[in-house]
Design a protein around this motif. Sequence first.
Motif, PDB file in Angstrom:
ATOM      1  N   ALA A  97     -42.692 107.280 -61.710  1.00 43.52           N
ATOM      2  CA  ALA A  97     -43.988 106.458 -61.704  1.00 43.52           C
ATOM      3  C   ALA A  97     -44.078 105.855 -62.883  1.00 43.52           C
ATOM      4  O   ALA A  97     -44.705 104.542 -62.966  1.00 43.52           O
ATOM      5  CB  ALA A  97     -45.446 107.277 -61.639  1.00 43.52           C
ATOM      6  N   VAL A 152     -50.800 114.744 -55.791  1.00 46.26           N
ATOM      7  CA  VAL A 152     -49.605 114.032 -55.726  1.00 46.26           C
ATOM      8  C   VAL A 152     -48.483 115.170 -54.921  1.00 46.26           C
ATOM      9  O   VAL A 152     -48.498 116.072 -55.397  1.00 46.26           O
ATOM     10  CB  VAL A 152     -49.072 113.554 -57.038  1.00 46.26           C
ATOM     11  CG1 VAL A 152     -48.963 114.897 -58.069  1.00 46.26           C
ATOM     12  CG2 VAL A 152     -47.759 112.863 -56.792  1.00 46.26           C
ATOM     13  N   LEU A 154     -44.479 115.869 -54.178  1.00 44.58           N
ATOM     14  CA  LEU A 154     -43.224 115.734 -54.645  1.00 44.58           C
ATOM     15  C   LEU A 154     -42.250 116.650 -53.714  1.00 44.58           C
ATOM     16  O   LEU A 154     -42.590 117.561 -53.423  1.00 44.58           O
ATOM     17  CB  LEU A 154     -42.947 115.970 -56.055  1.00 44.58           C
ATOM     18  CG  LEU A 154     -44.056 115.459 -57.066  1.00 44.58           C
ATOM     19  CD1 LEU A 154     -45.211 116.254 -57.501  1.00 44.58           C
ATOM     20  CD2 LEU A 154     -43.170 114.898 -58.189  1.00 44.58           C
ATOM     21  N   LYS A 169     -48.442 113.817 -64.008  1.00 49.29           N
ATOM     22  CA  LYS A 169     -49.049 112.691 -63.476  1.00 49.29           C
ATOM     23  C   LYS A 169     -50.567 112.880 -63.504  1.00 49.29           C
ATOM     24  O   LYS A 169     -51.373 111.902 -63.766  1.00 49.29           O
ATOM     25  CB  LYS A 169     -48.418 112.446 -62.259  1.00 49.29           C
ATOM     26  CG  LYS A 169     -46.918 112.000 -62.101  1.00 49.29           C
ATOM     27  CD  LYS A 169     -46.380 111.915 -60.509  1.00 49.29           C
ATOM     28  CE  LYS A 169     -45.082 111.525 -60.685  1.00 49.29           C
ATOM     29  NZ  LYS A 169     -45.109 109.838 -60.605  1.00 49.29           N
ATOM     30  N   ASP A 225     -51.101 105.102 -60.868  1.00 46.00           N
ATOM     31  CA  ASP A 225     -49.692 105.569 -60.613  1.00 46.00           C
ATOM     32  C   ASP A 225     -49.936 105.719 -58.867  1.00 46.00           C
ATOM     33  O   ASP A 225     -50.923 106.603 -58.673  1.00 46.00           O
ATOM     34  CB  ASP A 225     -49.581 107.189 -61.074  1.00 46.00           C
ATOM     35  CG  ASP A 225     -48.260 107.649 -60.563  1.00 46.00           C
ATOM     36  OD1 ASP A 225     -47.789 107.206 -59.418  1.00 46.00           O
ATOM     37  OD2 ASP A 225     -47.715 108.435 -61.141  1.00 46.00           O
ATOM     38  N   GLU A 226     -49.187 104.856 -58.203  1.00 45.96           N
ATOM     39  CA  GLU A 226     -49.555 104.777 -56.987  1.00 45.96           C
ATOM     40  C   GLU A 226     -49.233 105.971 -55.990  1.00 45.96           C
ATOM     41  O   GLU A 226     -49.601 106.423 -54.979  1.00 45.96           O
ATOM     42  CB  GLU A 226     -48.922 103.811 -56.241  1.00 45.96           C
ATOM     43  CG  GLU A 226     -49.248 102.296 -56.839  1.00 45.96           C
ATOM     44  CD  GLU A 226     -48.413 101.124 -56.370  1.00 45.96           C
ATOM     45  OE1 GLU A 226     -47.528 101.420 -55.563  1.00 45.96           O
ATOM     46  OE2 GLU A 226     -48.950  99.992 -56.406  1.00 45.96           O
ATOM     47  N   SER A 227     -48.490 106.986 -56.563  1.00 41.75           N
ATOM     48  CA  SER A 227     -47.949 108.240 -56.015  1.00 41.75           C
ATOM     49  C   SER A 227     -49.330 109.178 -56.034  1.00 41.75           C
ATOM     50  O   SER A 227     -49.450 110.069 -55.109  1.00 41.75           O
ATOM     51  CB  SER A 227     -46.988 109.114 -56.584  1.00 41.75           C
ATOM     52  OG  SER A 227     -47.209 109.414 -58.002  1.00 41.75           O
ATOM     53  N   LYS A 229     -52.715 110.369 -54.875  1.00 39.30           N
ATOM     54  CA  LYS A 229     -53.876 109.976 -53.929  1.00 39.30           C
ATOM     55  C   LYS A 229     -55.215 110.551 -54.034  1.00 39.30           C
ATOM     56  O   LYS A 229     -55.130 111.687 -54.558  1.00 39.30           O
ATOM     57  CB  LYS A 229     -53.577 110.335 -52.415  1.00 39.30           C
ATOM     58  CG  LYS A 229     -51.958 109.751 -52.318  1.00 39.30           C
ATOM     59  CD  LYS A 229     -51.922 108.312 -52.177  1.00 39.30           C
ATOM     60  CE  LYS A 229     -50.562 107.786 -51.926  1.00 39.30           C
ATOM     61  NZ  LYS A 229     -50.325 105.921 -52.186  1.00 39.30           N
TER      62      LYS A 229
END
Length: 297
Positions: A97, A152, A154, A169, A225-227, A229
């Motif tokens: 990110a 997030v 992964l 994050k 950080d777009e990852s 939600k």
Amino acid sequence: MGLIPGDWYLISASANLLKDPGDESHLLPHFTTPHTSRRPPHFSSGAAAPAALAQRRPRGAGGPRRALRAMAALRAGRLRPSHLLRAGPSRAERGRAEPSRGGPSSGIMLGMVKNSLLSTVEAWPYRLLSKGEKDQVSYEERACEGGRFAAVELVGKAFDEASKEGAVKLLKYVGGSNDKGVGMGMTAPVSITAFPAEDGSFQQKVKVSLRIPSQFQDNPPCPTDESIKIEERQGMTIYSTQFGGYAKEADYISYAAKLQAALGSDATYRKDFYLCNGYDPPMKPYGRRNEVWFVKE
């Protein structure tokens, strides 16, 4: 949850927050030496120290004794946070990110540290339904409240690596990396959804979550950080067992097996995933709290 990436400098920077952040009178190239006058022979000058330190991660940096020595060195004035922040983890350690033009600013990093350490930690609200014990394994049944969560996902990485990356994050998000630029405070636990394989080991897929503090539940800031939600979740009933130490994959698997044995065949819960929870910041070396949660069906 074990130490997160870059813990050795987060621990040190956070320990020095009570000192004058503008004090740059001297910079110690590493915190393993007990004397300010000593420098490793490969440091030719103070100016060369940051670049060299960036390539030199102290051995055993995850250990609680080193954490305590780092904090003592900071309080004694032998270490400065600006030096450590320049010598943070690589971009690969920080996660995908991070923008390609460089790592996070010291302001963002210090904001994350301050938010993590100096904020009141808000517990995930729950109601205790029952307690039990079998074969020296204690467990609880709880009704946990729902709400909004930052999460997030992964994939393609081992559990320990992925959970650490996801935790960083989320800590950045609540520490000020959001559209409002506000430190939101902290909640506990950091919850990691793990997906066991047939042999009991974890698949290379995790979801790391943090319940958004109550002050921001109605209108949570948007993550930069777009990852990450923002999810709305319903309440759930869980079976939980607790253990200490710096938890890693093997520890969660071991205590999940103990909880399963203690509950026996009468309890019904989800078998395709369970939650691995950490309550403490990485710079807390003793009295740590970790839990495994089975979600009741």
